[in-house]
Design a protein around this motif. Structure first.
Motif, PDB file in Angstrom:
ATOM      1  N   UNK A   1       0.819  -1.209   0.000  1.00  0.00           N
ATOM      2  CA  UNK A   1       0.000   0.000   0.000  1.00  0.00           C
ATOM      3  C   UNK A   1       0.856   1.263   0.000  1.00  0.00           C
ATOM      4  N   UNK A   2       1.813   1.322   0.940  1.00  0.00           N
ATOM      5  CA  UNK A   2       2.586   2.565   1.089  1.00  0.00           C
ATOM      6  C   UNK A   2       3.532   2.777  -0.093  1.00  0.00           C
ATOM      7  N   UNK A   3       4.119   1.711  -0.635  1.00  0.00           N
ATOM      8  CA  UNK A   3       5.015   1.871  -1.788  1.00  0.00           C
ATOM      9  C   UNK A   3       4.232   2.294  -3.038  1.00  0.00           C
ATOM     10  N   UNK A   4       3.048   1.724  -3.242  1.00  0.00           N
ATOM     11  CA  UNK A   4       2.233   2.120  -4.393  1.00  0.00           C
ATOM     12  C   UNK A   4       1.805   3.568  -4.272  1.00  0.00           C
ATOM     13  N   UNK A   5       1.371   3.961  -3.078  1.00  0.00           N
ATOM     14  CA  UNK A   5       0.953   5.345  -2.864  1.00  0.00           C
ATOM     15  C   UNK A   5       2.120   6.310  -3.044  1.00  0.00           C
ATOM     16  N   UNK A   6       3.267   5.956  -2.506  1.00  0.00           N
ATOM     17  CA  UNK A   6       4.449   6.827  -2.607  1.00  0.00           C
ATOM     18  C   UNK A   6       4.870   6.991  -4.065  1.00  0.00           C
ATOM     19  N   UNK A   7       4.953   5.898  -4.800  1.00  0.00           N
ATOM     20  CA  UNK A   7       5.437   5.976  -6.182  1.00  0.00           C
ATOM     21  C   UNK A   7       4.446   6.656  -7.116  1.00  0.00           C
ATOM     22  N   UNK A   8       3.152   6.583  -6.808  1.00  0.00           N
ATOM     23  CA  UNK A   8       2.144   7.228  -7.658  1.00  0.00           C
ATOM     24  C   UNK A   8       1.787   8.624  -7.186  1.00  0.00           C
ATOM     25  N   UNK A   9       2.030   8.891  -5.883  1.00  0.00           N
ATOM     26  CA  UNK A   9       1.601  10.171  -5.322  1.00  0.00           C
ATOM     27  C   UNK A   9       0.111  10.212  -5.056  1.00  0.00           C
ATOM     28  N   UNK A  10      -0.524   9.034  -5.016  1.00  0.00           N
ATOM     29  CA  UNK A  10      -1.970   8.944  -4.818  1.00  0.00           C
ATOM     30  C   UNK A  10      -2.277   8.254  -3.492  1.00  0.00           C
ATOM     31  N   UNK A  11      -2.864   8.992  -2.558  1.00  0.00           N
ATOM     32  CA  UNK A  11      -3.128   8.469  -1.219  1.00  0.00           C
ATOM     33  C   UNK A  11      -4.182   7.373  -1.212  1.00  0.00           C
ATOM     34  N   UNK A  12      -5.006   7.299  -2.270  1.00  0.00           N
ATOM     35  CA  UNK A  12      -6.091   6.308  -2.267  1.00  0.00           C
ATOM     36  C   UNK A  12      -5.576   4.880  -2.164  1.00  0.00           C
ATOM     37  N   UNK A  13      -4.335   4.642  -2.605  1.00  0.00           N
ATOM     38  CA  UNK A  13      -3.802   3.280  -2.558  1.00  0.00           C
ATOM     39  C   UNK A  13      -3.512   2.814  -1.134  1.00  0.00           C
ATOM     40  N   UNK A  14      -3.484   3.740  -0.201  1.00  0.00           N
ATOM     41  CA  UNK A  14      -3.258   3.367   1.196  1.00  0.00           C
ATOM     42  C   UNK A  14      -4.443   2.606   1.782  1.00  0.00           C
ATOM     43  N   UNK A  15      -5.603   2.725   1.139  1.00  0.00           N
ATOM     44  CA  UNK A  15      -6.813   2.093   1.667  1.00  0.00           C
ATOM     45  C   UNK A  15      -7.264   0.890   0.840  1.00  0.00           C
ATOM     46  N   UNK A  16      -6.539   0.582  -0.205  1.00  0.00           N
ATOM     47  CA  UNK A  16      -6.893  -0.577  -1.034  1.00  0.00           C
ATOM     48  C   UNK A  16      -6.475  -1.855  -0.317  1.00  0.00           C
TER      49      UNK A  16
END
Length: 633
Positions: A32-47
């Motif tokens: 979650x955190x790596x996907x959010x960090x690399x995309x800049x999209x916080x929504x991935x933190x909740x997937x």
């Protein structure tokens, strides 16, 4: 962190098939955190759906590889606050619940400093050091453990000449010395590595001794430290030459010949856990069986079918007892002080192959895992060591409930092993089947110290069983180290006016920041008085904070042509006064607390730091020359 922020974050050598395979073993929270960090999209933190995260992160990594671009540093990300908040979620396998409070600004600064590898905010890249002065400046380091190697790495990077004097025949300190069965680390592997030199090759979440030894020696070779080390060379004495402003270090070679080496600065990197403490029990010389200290275990030692007495139940004891219980005819354990144990699911767990790939190849995977650990530590560290705090009380209740459950109907065993003092008073141990081991028919635990030996037995007194006579063939001393004396058991140190460090310290050692002592110019100790992390954390934190500060002292001397750098008496006295005051609120000052953290008639805790990780970090992150009397050339 630098390799990801300077680019390319994902090199061409990373193949799509390896990415897909590796991500299947990744932890959900880190996906979650790596996907959010690399995309800049916080929504991935909740997937919460793994397959969606794996597909997205694999696609993003492929895009980074194609473009050759770098990843923004975490604190430059537009969603940094969200990333930090996410790091406070429960880490069940590591033994952490959800963070109790929002992280403070200072704690966040400390963690980010560690994420960057503790750069020298004063020295930069050291390119300003005058070449001639630098070449003529020599540092002697006594000891090649974690702290000694850390100092050497910084000196090597700056191009300052140094020599390591090491009494053993190999480098690595405690990890070179300790070879007993089951030897390992009870600190998580990924915070038991230098922040600027993360080890992505760990095989276990808690590394075994051989892994630690391999990691340290890999760095020794990478930095070219081995060429500056003299093995089988024991420091006998270090004397400050006031006229020359130099340390004269007397050393003894393996063949017993002696020599003297001069140094502009002398670093005693002996540590707290290097000189064994073996009790001088009456009758010890009469015992006809074999006996040895755990830290001097000889490879090939065979105790199969033997009756063995093990003295001591600290970290070494519980690790070694697994092997002894499996091979001995009978194992009698003399406990001494009962301990608190925490049950960490990851303790014996190997890191899956795919996740090992992630630690080495997914941008910031290792950094965020380390960040999570540090956030949770700063969340609970200081409150857990505070006497009477709600958290310390909760910790006591939860561990005692767990111990009661593990003992089941065996009330006699529970009475022997249940502590009656607050947690963190002694070192918190990690359970690896300890209580189950004590239930084995070939294991007896005595809730008291051994009192004396005979030709064929160890005698002790337990509060439950009374006097116990154990007929044994061998005695293993797991009785710890001379921790409260620091470097003194290993050498004599003489400062200004012929004063010895032993005379100045007496029974209650103290040092400014735990690093330097008035009357002893250009002298530094690592892992010194009141620097131990007694409520979690890692000695790497000690090593890196202290090495940076020592490096700042050495480079300040070179840069400013300083011959003698001596901590002012009033500065050290003020620091010690506050230290003594703050120690009074810790569990180590509890009247019922008896541990290797304390020494002297006053019972002052002399090994442990009473401050939060971020408070000590702030004190030691930047040298203030106003704290020192400086004599210039």
């Amino acid at each position: 962190m630098q390799r990801f922020v300077t680019g390319p974050a994902v090199p061409q050598s990373v193949k799509d098939a390896d990415t897909s395979s590796g991500l299947k073993d990744a932890q959900l929270g880190l996906l979650q955190v790596c996907t959010a960090h690399l995309t800049g999209e916080a929504r991935w933190l909740k997937v919460g759906k793994r397959s969606d995260l794996e597909l997205k992160l694999a696609a993003v990594m492929a895009e980074y590889r194609a473009s050759g671009r770098a990843v923004p540093p975490p604190d430059c990300s537009p969603i940094f606050k969200d990333l930090v908040a996410h790091a406070g979620l429960e880490m069940a396998m590591e033994g952490f619940g959800q963070a109790r409070k929002a992280i403070s600004g200072r704690a966040l600064e400390f963690i980010m400093d560690e994420m960057r590898g503790y750069p020298d905010v004063l020295g930069g890249d050291y390119s300003d050091l005058p070449p001639e002065r630098k070449e003529n400046f020599h540092v002697v380091i006594c000891g090649s453990g974690i702290c000694g190697i850390c100092v050497a790495m910084r000196l090597q990077t700056a191009g300052i000449p140094y020599t390591i004097l090491e009494k053993d025949d190999g480098l690595g300190g405690t990890w070179w010395q300790n070879r007993y069965p089951g030897v390992g680390c009870d600190t998580p592997s990924h915070v038991y590595s230098y922040s600027g030199e993360p080890n992505c090759k760990w095989k276990h979440f808690f590394a075994k001794g051989e892994e630690n030894r391999e990691y340290l020696n890999r760095l020794v070779d990478k930095y070219g430290i081995r060429a500056n080390a003299r093995l089988n060379t024991e420091v006998v004495e270090a004397v400050w030459d006031e006229a020359a402003s130099l340390w004269r270090v007397t050393y003894r070679n393996k063949d017993r010949t002696e020599g003297v080496m001069t140094a502009n600065a002398y670093v005693a990197a002996v540590g707290q856990l290097s000189c064994p403490r073996v009790p001088n029990l009456p009758g010890k010389e009469l015992f006809k069986g074999s006996s040895f200290n755990s830290s001097r275990w000889k490879e090939g030692t065979d105790l199969r079918g033997k009756r063995v007495a093990m003295l001591g139940t600290g970290a070494t004891g519980i690790q070694m007892s697994k092997h002894l219980a499996e091979v001995c005819e009978h194992l009698t354990i003399f406990q001494g002080t009962p301990n608190y144990y925490v049950d960490l699911p990851n303790y014996q767990r190997a890191i899956p192959e795919g996740e090992r790939w992630c630690f080495g190849n997914v941008p910031f995977y290792e950094r965020w895992y380390r960040f999570q650990h540090l956030l949770h530590l700063t969340d609970i560290y200081h409150e857990s060591l505070t006497a009477g705090s709600p958290l310390n009380g909760e910790l006591k209740q939860s561990i005692q409930d767990w111990m009661i459950g593990k003992c089941g109907d065996d009330r006699e065993l529970l009475k022997k092993i249940l502590p009656n003092y607050p947690p963190v008073c002694t070192r918190m141990l990690v359970d690896n089947g300890w209580i189950d081991r004590l239930k084995r028919p070939n294991v007896t635990i005595v809730d008291g110290h051994a009192t004396h030996l005979t030709e064929s037995s160890v005698v002790g007194t337990g509060s439950v069983a009374g006097q116990v006579i154990a007929d044994v063939d061998a005695v293993v001393y797991c009785t710890g180290f001379q921790s409260t004396r620091f470097c003194l058991p290993a050498m004599k140190v003489t400062g200004k006016g012929g004063k010895t460090l032993s005379e100045v310290w007496g029974d209650v050692p103290t040092a400014y920041l735990g690093i330097t002592v008035p009357q002893f110019p250009n002298f530094f100790v690592t892992y010194g008085p009141n620097t131990n992390v007694g409520s979690g954390g890692s000695i790497m934190w000690n090593a890196e904070n202290e090495a940076r500060y020592i490096m700042q002292c050495c480079t300040a001397m070179v840069r400013n042509n300083i011959r003698s750098l001596e901590c002012k008496q009033e500065v050290a006295a003020l620091y010690d006064k506050k230290l003594c005051h703050d120690l009074k609120s810790t569990v180590w000052s509890d009247p019922g607390c008896r541990s290797w953290y304390k020494n002297g008639a006053e019972g002052k805790p002399v090994t442990n730091c009473p401050y939060s990780l971020e408070d000590y970090w702030e004190s030691a992150c930047a040298l203030n020359l106003d704290d020192y009397d400086c004599v210039r050339a």
